[in-house]
Write a protein that holds these residues in place. Structure first.
Motif, PDB file in Angstrom:
ATOM      1  N   GLN A 161       0.959  -1.069   0.086  1.00  0.00           N
ATOM      2  CA  GLN A 161      -0.033  -0.013  -0.067  1.00  0.00           C
ATOM      3  C   GLN A 161       0.844   1.312   0.104  1.00  0.00           C
ATOM      4  OE1 GLN A 161      -3.269  -0.023  -0.289  1.00  0.00           O
ATOM      5  NE2 GLN A 161      -3.369   2.135  -0.326  1.00  0.00           N
ATOM      6  N   ASP A 162       1.991   1.284   0.796  1.00  0.00           N
ATOM      7  CA  ASP A 162       2.703   2.482   0.895  1.00  0.00           C
ATOM      8  C   ASP A 162       3.741   2.554  -0.361  1.00  0.00           C
ATOM      9  OD1 ASP A 162       4.421   0.341   1.158  1.00  0.00           O
ATOM     10  OD2 ASP A 162       5.487   0.922   2.840  1.00  0.00           O
ATOM     11  N   LEU A 163       3.352   1.770  -1.373  1.00  0.00           N
ATOM     12  CA  LEU A 163       4.343   2.248  -2.649  1.00  0.00           C
ATOM     13  C   LEU A 163       3.018   2.291  -3.899  1.00  0.00           C
ATOM     14  CD1 LEU A 163       7.124  -0.536  -2.343  1.00  0.00           C
ATOM     15  CD2 LEU A 163       7.379   2.036  -2.131  1.00  0.00           C
ATOM     16  N   GLN A 164       2.023   2.280  -3.659  1.00  0.00           N
ATOM     17  CA  GLN A 164       0.921   2.218  -4.530  1.00  0.00           C
ATOM     18  C   GLN A 164       0.866   3.517  -5.490  1.00  0.00           C
ATOM     19  OE1 GLN A 164      -1.370   0.416  -6.003  1.00  0.00           O
ATOM     20  NE2 GLN A 164      -1.409  -1.435  -4.631  1.00  0.00           N
ATOM     21  N   LEU A 165       1.160   4.720  -4.587  1.00  0.00           N
ATOM     22  CA  LEU A 165       0.950   6.110  -5.299  1.00  0.00           C
ATOM     23  C   LEU A 165       2.134   6.207  -6.090  1.00  0.00           C
ATOM     24  CD1 LEU A 165      -0.166   8.372  -2.178  1.00  0.00           C
ATOM     25  CD2 LEU A 165      -1.356   7.794  -4.307  1.00  0.00           C
ATOM     26  N   ARG A 166       3.368   5.931  -5.768  1.00  0.00           N
ATOM     27  CA  ARG A 166       4.460   5.869  -6.608  1.00  0.00           C
ATOM     28  C   ARG A 166       4.503   5.213  -7.882  1.00  0.00           C
ATOM     29  NH1 ARG A 166      10.831   4.391  -4.894  1.00  0.00           N
ATOM     30  NH2 ARG A 166      11.610   5.057  -6.876  1.00  0.00           N
ATOM     31  N   LEU A 167       4.036   3.729  -7.420  1.00  0.00           N
ATOM     32  CA  LEU A 167       3.713   3.093  -8.762  1.00  0.00           C
ATOM     33  C   LEU A 167       2.941   3.933  -9.846  1.00  0.00           C
ATOM     34  CD1 LEU A 167       4.095   0.079 -10.153  1.00  0.00           C
ATOM     35  CD2 LEU A 167       1.716  -0.405  -9.080  1.00  0.00           C
ATOM     36  N   LEU A 168       1.705   4.290  -9.292  1.00  0.00           N
ATOM     37  CA  LEU A 168       0.655   4.976 -10.204  1.00  0.00           C
ATOM     38  C   LEU A 168       1.236   6.056 -10.926  1.00  0.00           C
ATOM     39  CD1 LEU A 168      -2.609   4.663  -8.053  1.00  0.00           C
ATOM     40  CD2 LEU A 168      -2.104   3.491 -10.073  1.00  0.00           C
ATOM     41  N   GLU A 169       2.178   7.076 -10.036  1.00  0.00           N
ATOM     42  CA  GLU A 169       2.887   8.197 -10.659  1.00  0.00           C
ATOM     43  C   GLU A 169       3.593   7.758 -11.927  1.00  0.00           C
ATOM     44  OE1 GLU A 169       5.185  12.236  -9.900  1.00  0.00           O
ATOM     45  OE2 GLU A 169       5.521  10.603  -8.628  1.00  0.00           O
ATOM     46  N   MET A 170       4.386   6.704 -11.599  1.00  0.00           N
ATOM     47  CA  MET A 170       5.545   6.342 -12.628  1.00  0.00           C
ATOM     48  C   MET A 170       4.699   5.741 -13.900  1.00  0.00           C
ATOM     49  SD  MET A 170       8.481   6.683 -11.580  1.00  0.00           S
ATOM     50  CE  MET A 170       7.934   8.226 -10.823  1.00  0.00           C
ATOM     51  N   ARG A 171       3.404   4.988 -13.623  1.00  0.00           N
ATOM     52  CA  ARG A 171       2.808   4.666 -14.775  1.00  0.00           C
ATOM     53  C   ARG A 171       2.077   5.734 -15.572  1.00  0.00           C
ATOM     54  NH1 ARG A 171      -1.652   0.743 -12.889  1.00  0.00           N
ATOM     55  NH2 ARG A 171      -0.003  -0.603 -12.109  1.00  0.00           N
ATOM     56  N   ALA A 172       1.673   6.871 -14.829  1.00  0.00           N
ATOM     57  CA  ALA A 172       1.036   7.928 -15.522  1.00  0.00           C
ATOM     58  C   ALA A 172       2.062   8.798 -16.166  1.00  0.00           C
ATOM     59  CB  ALA A 172       0.559   9.027 -14.448  1.00  0.00           C
ATOM     60  N   ARG A 173       3.119   8.822 -15.535  1.00  0.00           N
ATOM     61  CA  ARG A 173       4.359   9.506 -16.524  1.00  0.00           C
ATOM     62  C   ARG A 173       4.634   8.755 -17.734  1.00  0.00           C
ATOM     63  NH1 ARG A 173       9.103  10.825 -12.249  1.00  0.00           N
ATOM     64  NH2 ARG A 173      10.125  11.303 -14.393  1.00  0.00           N
ATOM     65  N   ALA A 174       4.677   7.412 -17.661  1.00  0.00           N
ATOM     66  CA  ALA A 174       5.141   6.500 -18.787  1.00  0.00           C
ATOM     67  C   ALA A 174       3.851   6.776 -20.019  1.00  0.00           C
ATOM     68  CB  ALA A 174       5.324   5.180 -18.565  1.00  0.00           C
ATOM     69  N   LEU A 175       2.722   6.695 -19.388  1.00  0.00           N
ATOM     70  CA  LEU A 175       1.577   6.778 -20.277  1.00  0.00           C
ATOM     71  C   LEU A 175       1.504   8.365 -21.063  1.00  0.00           C
ATOM     72  CD1 LEU A 175      -1.055   4.944 -17.913  1.00  0.00           C
ATOM     73  CD2 LEU A 175      -0.560   4.186 -20.336  1.00  0.00           C
ATOM     74  N   ASP A 176       1.833   9.226 -20.179  1.00  0.00           N
ATOM     75  CA  ASP A 176       2.017  10.599 -21.035  1.00  0.00           C
ATOM     76  C   ASP A 176       2.969  10.458 -21.973  1.00  0.00           C
ATOM     77  OD1 ASP A 176       1.724  13.417 -21.507  1.00  0.00           O
ATOM     78  OD2 ASP A 176       3.345  13.853 -19.860  1.00  0.00           O
ATOM     79  N   ALA A 177       4.193  10.190 -21.627  1.00  0.00           N
ATOM     80  CA  ALA A 177       5.313  10.013 -22.671  1.00  0.00           C
ATOM     81  C   ALA A 177       4.955   9.286 -23.807  1.00  0.00           C
ATOM     82  CB  ALA A 177       6.552   9.421 -21.935  1.00  0.00           C
ATOM     83  N   ILE A 178       4.182   8.119 -23.859  1.00  0.00           N
ATOM     84  CA  ILE A 178       3.957   7.334 -24.971  1.00  0.00           C
ATOM     85  C   ILE A 178       2.569   7.998 -25.601  1.00  0.00           C
ATOM     86  CG2 ILE A 178       4.748   5.276 -24.321  1.00  0.00           C
ATOM     87  CD1 ILE A 178       1.968   4.111 -23.817  1.00  0.00           C
ATOM     88  N   GLY A 179       2.026   8.878 -25.180  1.00  0.00           N
ATOM     89  CA  GLY A 179       0.858   9.890 -25.881  1.00  0.00           C
ATOM     90  C   GLY A 179      -0.652   9.113 -25.416  1.00  0.00           C
ATOM     91  N   ASP A 180      -0.628   8.310 -24.631  1.00  0.00           N
ATOM     92  CA  ASP A 180      -1.800   7.926 -23.909  1.00  0.00           C
ATOM     93  C   ASP A 180      -2.237   8.807 -22.824  1.00  0.00           C
ATOM     94  OD1 ASP A 180      -4.070   6.458 -23.365  1.00  0.00           O
ATOM     95  OD2 ASP A 180      -3.101   4.614 -22.898  1.00  0.00           O
ATOM     96  N   HIS A 181      -2.927   9.794 -23.246  1.00  0.00           N
ATOM     97  CA  HIS A 181      -3.411  11.008 -22.409  1.00  0.00           C
ATOM     98  C   HIS A 181      -4.429  10.532 -21.703  1.00  0.00           C
ATOM     99  CE1 HIS A 181       0.246  13.120 -24.261  1.00  0.00           C
ATOM    100  NE2 HIS A 181      -0.595  13.267 -25.168  1.00  0.00           N
ATOM    101  N   TRP A 182      -5.402  10.102 -22.210  1.00  0.00           N
ATOM    102  CA  TRP A 182      -6.648   9.555 -21.482  1.00  0.00           C
ATOM    103  C   TRP A 182      -6.297   8.529 -20.172  1.00  0.00           C
ATOM    104  CZ3 TRP A 182     -11.210  10.722 -20.185  1.00  0.00           C
ATOM    105  CH2 TRP A 182     -12.290   9.953 -19.534  1.00  0.00           C
ATOM    106  N   THR A 183      -5.602   7.543 -20.572  1.00  0.00           N
ATOM    107  CA  THR A 183      -5.122   6.571 -19.620  1.00  0.00           C
ATOM    108  C   THR A 183      -4.348   7.343 -18.428  1.00  0.00           C
ATOM    109  OG1 THR A 183      -5.184   4.746 -21.340  1.00  0.00           O
ATOM    110  CG2 THR A 183      -4.439   4.306 -19.235  1.00  0.00           C
TER     111      THR A 183
END
Length: 612
Positions: A135-157
């Motif tokens: 649980q204490d690492l969930q937020l960091r995981l989601l932020e990394m995922r969001a940054r990766a999605l942004d970088a590949i152009g999947d802005h909705w996800t």
């Protein structure tokens, strides 16, 4: 290249600090002492020294070397040196890690991949189906995922991923994440957002985000009424009699209002309402702030100067300014050290920052709630007749957006020029039926124009029910002239009808203060609510469903820093406006009007000063 230390949304997300305590093998007292020293250096922010200490431990403790190298890499990452962190990863064997260490290794690898412009690898590392994330690492995981999605152009996800984080954040971290969600949605077209919104149920958690993004682009969207689950100020069990849930009063408040002739009347009503509520608050014996009034000369530059002076004088909260241009100027300063309760909304459709809450009497609110009122009455078709003035056009746009979103339709719409008298041709061109079970007429205009329109509708034998906004009511009963408005229902501020228990009676205050009578009474009520909101601003923003029973309506805050109102409904009967039962509690309040300072024409605050 060095990164900003603790990059990300903040320390909460950028690093979940975990105790680096290996458990597989017994450690010596010397190793325990060295580990404690390394952890202390890290907690104190001496990340480079901590990394060196962990590496020394790795060299002296082969059984725990991989754990210590991971801790060293994380310390370098906190220092902002991902290149040094990356150099250590090659010497870490995943199969020798335990507990949450494999996940921490993957998160560090994902961040390094993003640093090296390899978002695909980062996305793979943060979307492993078998990865169990504490649980204490969930937020960091989601932020990394969001940054990766942004970088590949999947802005909705990316936006959906960040929205998933919202409930677990607070304060500046939450505000920054909200801006990131809206930034991702801002990269999508209006058409795509509207298409996605049309396919969503009202409970979809992304719908408010889409609506906010569209609103920032000037698109009128449906605005359902906020949930009203729990009033603020609930008595705390076992606490002192004066302690109420959510109550937090700053020590010093600055009230920032324009003092130019152009805005003199509006400023007077708001200021006197503010201090009337201030004086009335003495009944509860709860702490009250020292209040100082600052004039802004009616300009955006003057408002910024007044804000900065208030900050210099030690204000802990600034209430104001009053005009949209001034709100924009104050809210968009590069540095905003003191929170602001703005008495309007910014004019550039940008979301408020974490330090700004916007509160205003918006015509869009009334238009949307009129549409809800029609639907609740079983009326799904509307004929819209509004003034050509800006407030009416905005109310009509919001009315249509909300009505359509709830399954209704606007059949025809017409605008009436200010000063026009004969509306016969306009009425005829609209083809309004004389009667229709599921239809109504929506109007938004001043009383003078409405008194001309309604008789002409009757002459045309049109008997559809008519609903309007508060602009149709002058704030004072005029049974002679207002008989022409017979039967019209409209939404308005409950204080005008004493429809909100616990507030000073309107008639008593208006008898003492001219600024509380007539159409100015709404601004007076607005000033009352500005004071009453002060101790509950943080609570309202952090607790969806909580609300303040206010003079201008039931007040709730949305996730984007806007205070929203739920109004009361009234109806003209025998030429007199009366509140409809069922819209709010209608018990007459038994509160006496506040004491008046001799010769001042204002309720006497405990501490106030003039313009600096």
């Amino acid at each position: 290249m060095r990164l900003t230390r603790a990059a990300g949304l903040g320390l909460l997300i950028s690093l979940a600090l975990t105790a680096c305590v290996p458990t597989a093998t017994q450690r010596s007292p010397a190793e325990i002492a060295a580990l404690h020293q390394a952890d202390t250096l890290r907690q104190q922010g001496n990340f480079d020294q901590a990394a060196q200490a962990y590496l020394a431990l790795a060299g002296n403790s082969p059984a725990h070397a991989d754990t210590y190298r991971l801790s060293a890499a994380e310390a370098y990452r906190q220092e902002g040196d991902l290149d040094k962190a990356a150099a250590l990863l090659a010497n870490i064997r995943r199969d020798r890690l335990s507990g949450d260490e494999p996940v921490r290794l993957d998160l560090l690898r994902a961040e390094i991949a993003l640093h090296h412009n390899d978002p695909r690898s980062a996305l793979n590392l943060t979307t492993q189906p078998t990865l169990r994330v504490p649980q204490d690492l969930q937020l960091r995981l989601l932020e990394m995922r969001a940054r990766a999605l942004d970088a590949i152009g999947d802005h909705w996800t990316a936006a959906r991923t960040r929205a998933q984080m919202d409930d677990s954040l607070s304060g500046l971290d939450r505000a920054q994440n909200q801006r990131e969600v809206l930034a991702q949605l801002g990269k999508l077209s209006v058409a795509e957002l509207q298409q996605r919104a049309s396919a969503m149920t009202p409970s979809d958690r992304m719908l408010p985000w889409i609506n906010e993004s569209l609103s920032q682009r000037g698109i009128t969207v449906a605005t359902p009424q906020p949930s009203l689950d729990q009033p603020v100020g609930t008595m705390m069990p076992g606490a002192d009699a004066n302690v109420r849930e959510g109550y937090h009063m700053p020590a010093r408040i600055a009230l920032l209002l324009p003092d130019s002739p152009e805005f003199a009347s509006a400023s007077t009503s708001v200021r006197e309402g503010f201090f009337a509520a201030y004086a009335d608050a003495s009944r509860s014996h709860a702490p009250r702030a020292e209040v100082r009034v600052y004039g802004s000369d009616g300009t955006a530059v003057g408002a910024v100067k007044a804000y900065q002076q208030a900050v210099s004088d030690g204000a802990e909260l600034v209430v104001g300014p009053l005009t949209r241009a001034a709100v924009t100027a104050v809210a968009t300063q590069a540095i905003l050290p003191v929170p602001v309760l703005a008495l309007n909304h910014a004019d550039d459709n940008t979301p408020p920052s974490a330090n700004v809450t916007e509160f205003g009497l918006l015509p869009e609110t009334e238009g949307a709630q009129a549409a809800d009122h029609l639907i609740e009455r079983g009326l799904h078709s509307a004929y819209v007749i509004v003034s050509s003035q800006d407030f009416a056009q905005r109310a009509a746009a919001a009315f249509k957006a909300e009505l359509v979103a709830r399954g209704g339709q606007v059949v025809t719409q017409a605008s009436l020029a200010v000063g026009a008298i004969n509306f016969t041709q306009t009425i005829a061109s609209m083809n309004i039926p004389a009667a229709q079970p599921d239809a109504a007429i929506f109007i938004s205009m001043r009383p003078e124009q409405a008194r001309l329109l309604l008789p002409q509708l009757r002459v045309a034998h049109i008997t559809l029910p008519v609903f309007g906004t508060s602009h149709i009511y002058g704030g004072t009963d005029d049974a002679g002239d207002d008989r022409d408005l017979e039967g019209v229902e409209f939404c308005d501020a409950p204080w005008l009808f004493d429809a909100q228990p616990g507030l000073p009676p309107h008639a008593g205050i208006a008898a003492l203060l001219p600024a509380a009578s007539g159409s100015a009474a709404r601004l007076f009520a607005f000033g009352m609510d500005a004071w009453n909101l002060v101790p509950y601003l943080g609570w309202l923003r952090d607790h969806p469903g909580s609300y303040l029973p206010g003079a201008t309506g039931q007040l709730a805050a949305d996730p984007f820093g806007h205070v929203r109102r739920v109004l009361v409904w009234a109806k003209f009967t025998d030429g007199v406006a009366r509140p409809l039962t069922g819209s709010l509690q209608l018990d007459a309040p038994s509160v006496a009007p506040p004491e008046q300072a001799p010769g001042s024409g204002l309720p006497a605050p405990a501490n106030s000063a003039g313009q600096p």
